[in-house]
Structures are given as structure tokens and as C-alpha cells.
Design a protein around this motif. Structure first.
Motif, mmCIF file in Angstrom:
data_model
loop_
_atom_site.group_PDB
_atom_site.id
_atom_site.type_symbol
_atom_site.label_atom_id
_atom_site.label_comp_id
_atom_site.label_asym_id
_atom_site.label_seq_id
_atom_site.Cartn_x
_atom_site.Cartn_y
_atom_site.Cartn_z
ATOM 1 N N ALA A 61 0.801 -1.043 -0.100
ATOM 2 C CA ALA A 61 -0.008 0.031 -0.015
ATOM 3 C C ALA A 61 0.858 1.520 -0.121
ATOM 4 N N SER A 62 1.995 1.207 0.538
ATOM 5 C CA SER A 62 2.696 2.386 0.810
ATOM 6 C C SER A 62 3.674 2.886 -0.462
ATOM 7 N N VAL A 63 3.394 1.861 -1.457
ATOM 8 C CA VAL A 63 4.450 2.106 -2.794
ATOM 9 C C VAL A 63 3.201 2.242 -3.887
ATOM 10 N N LYS A 64 2.023 2.074 -3.792
ATOM 11 C CA LYS A 64 1.075 1.769 -4.728
ATOM 12 C C LYS A 64 0.863 3.260 -5.455
ATOM 13 N N GLY A 65 0.592 3.133 -6.825
ATOM 14 C CA GLY A 65 0.811 4.522 -7.341
ATOM 15 C C GLY A 65 2.133 5.431 -7.621
ATOM 16 N N ARG A 66 3.165 4.870 -7.071
ATOM 17 C CA ARG A 66 4.439 5.211 -7.073
ATOM 18 C C ARG A 66 5.321 4.449 -7.858
ATOM 19 N N PHE A 67 5.420 3.181 -7.583
ATOM 20 C CA PHE A 67 6.402 2.052 -8.074
ATOM 21 C C PHE A 67 5.715 1.402 -9.207
ATOM 22 N N THR A 68 6.559 1.005 -9.989
ATOM 23 C CA THR A 68 5.777 -0.203 -11.148
ATOM 24 C C THR A 68 6.735 -1.407 -11.170
ATOM 25 N N ILE A 69 6.144 -2.513 -11.086
ATOM 26 C CA ILE A 69 7.129 -3.461 -11.408
ATOM 27 C C ILE A 69 6.914 -4.136 -12.731
ATOM 28 N N SER A 70 7.812 -4.552 -13.541
ATOM 29 C CA SER A 70 7.601 -5.071 -14.856
ATOM 30 C C SER A 70 8.754 -6.506 -15.077
ATOM 31 N N ARG A 71 8.468 -7.053 -16.157
ATOM 32 C CA ARG A 71 9.325 -8.117 -16.388
ATOM 33 C C ARG A 71 9.606 -8.200 -17.959
ATOM 34 N N ASP A 72 10.712 -8.561 -18.320
ATOM 35 C CA ASP A 72 11.096 -8.669 -19.670
ATOM 36 C C ASP A 72 11.663 -10.121 -19.731
ATOM 37 N N ASN A 73 10.777 -11.223 -20.288
ATOM 38 C CA ASN A 73 11.216 -12.542 -20.209
ATOM 39 C C ASN A 73 12.344 -12.678 -21.154
ATOM 40 N N ALA A 74 12.521 -11.814 -22.478
ATOM 41 C CA ALA A 74 13.476 -12.211 -23.321
ATOM 42 C C ALA A 74 14.663 -11.557 -22.999
ATOM 43 N N LYS A 75 14.824 -10.752 -21.801
ATOM 44 C CA LYS A 75 16.305 -10.198 -21.393
ATOM 45 C C LYS A 75 16.380 -10.871 -19.568
ATOM 46 N N ASN A 76 15.393 -11.801 -19.449
ATOM 47 C CA ASN A 76 15.570 -12.349 -18.083
ATOM 48 C C ASN A 76 15.680 -11.339 -17.044
ATOM 49 N N THR A 77 15.116 -10.333 -17.092
ATOM 50 C CA THR A 77 15.015 -9.398 -16.214
ATOM 51 C C THR A 77 13.845 -8.773 -15.630
ATOM 52 N N VAL A 78 13.772 -8.495 -14.385
ATOM 53 C CA VAL A 78 12.502 -7.970 -13.756
ATOM 54 C C VAL A 78 13.004 -6.485 -13.190
#
Length: 119
Positions: A61-78
Motif C-alpha cells: 500500500a505504501s508504494v502503490k501509485g509510485r512504483f511499477t514492477i515489470s518483467r522482460d522475459n526475453a532479457k531475463n530481467t525484472v
């Protein structure tokens, strides 16, 4: 086995942005859940954001709206994009990966990257 290496931490002023990266040593396509956790001095390690293999996300809740998580499977990176940072975001940030193989659960952690937000 999965090795996770975080990068992108540093010192930033309040209101600034940072993007953390977590590079995995193997394909993350089959990793069921990847997340970012953080631990401030004297406090427990808490989940900040998570993303499933299907792309579903969840946030503290403390980071919602400010932080975004994403993943790039092609680069094996989050990634963790952190905007409008606050001094209370100061912590060591750890990447985490969880795999389920049959009835077995495997969990992996990176070494952590320091994020310091000055007021």
C-alpha cells in the motif's frame, strides 16, 4: 538454481526516481513469481511489489501509485521503477524469485542493492 543480480540502487533526493533491475542467470519464463522486497535497518524484510508469470502485479500500500514492477522475459530481467521517492523508501532492496515444480517450492534471493532517499 537461479542467480539473481540487482542493480540500479543509489542516492537520490526526495521526489526523485530510480529504476532497479534484477537480472536472472536463466530464463524467467517459467518462474512463477518474481518480486522486490526491502529491508530497512532494524525492520523486517517486506514485499514491495510482485509479478506473476502471467503478468499480474501486486504492490504494498505504501508504494502503490509510485512504483511499477515489470518483467522482460526475453532479457531475463525484472524491473522496479520507483517514482516520487520518499525518505521512508530508504532500504536495501532485494530481488526474489519463486518456482513451483510439482509440489516443491524453490525460492531464490539476490544480494540486495541499497536505495537511499535524502530529504
Amino acid at each position: 538454481q537461479v542467480q539473481l543480480v540487482e542493480s540500479g540502487g543509489g542516492l537520490v533526493q526526495a521526489g526523485g526516481s530510480l529504476r532497479l533491475s534484477c537480472a536472472a542467470s536463466r530464463s524467467i519464463f517459467s518462474i512463477n513469481h518474481m518480486g522486490w522486497h526491502r529491508q530497512a535497518p532494524g525492520k523486517q524484510r517486506d514485499l514491495v511489489a510482485g509479478i506473476t508469470s502471467g503478468g499480474s502485479t501486486n504492490y504494498a500500500a505504501s508504494v502503490k501509485g509510485r512504483f511499477t514492477i515489470s518483467r522482460d522475459n526475453a532479457k531475463n530481467t525484472v524491473y522496479l521503477q520507483m517514482n516520487n521517492l520518499k525518505p521512508e523508501d530508504t532500504a536495501v532492496y532485494y530481488c526474489n524469485a519463486v518456482r513451483f515444480v510439482g509440489e516443491s517450492r524453490y525460492e531464490y534471493w539476490g544480494q540486495g542493492t541499497q536505495v537511499t532517499v535524502s530529504s
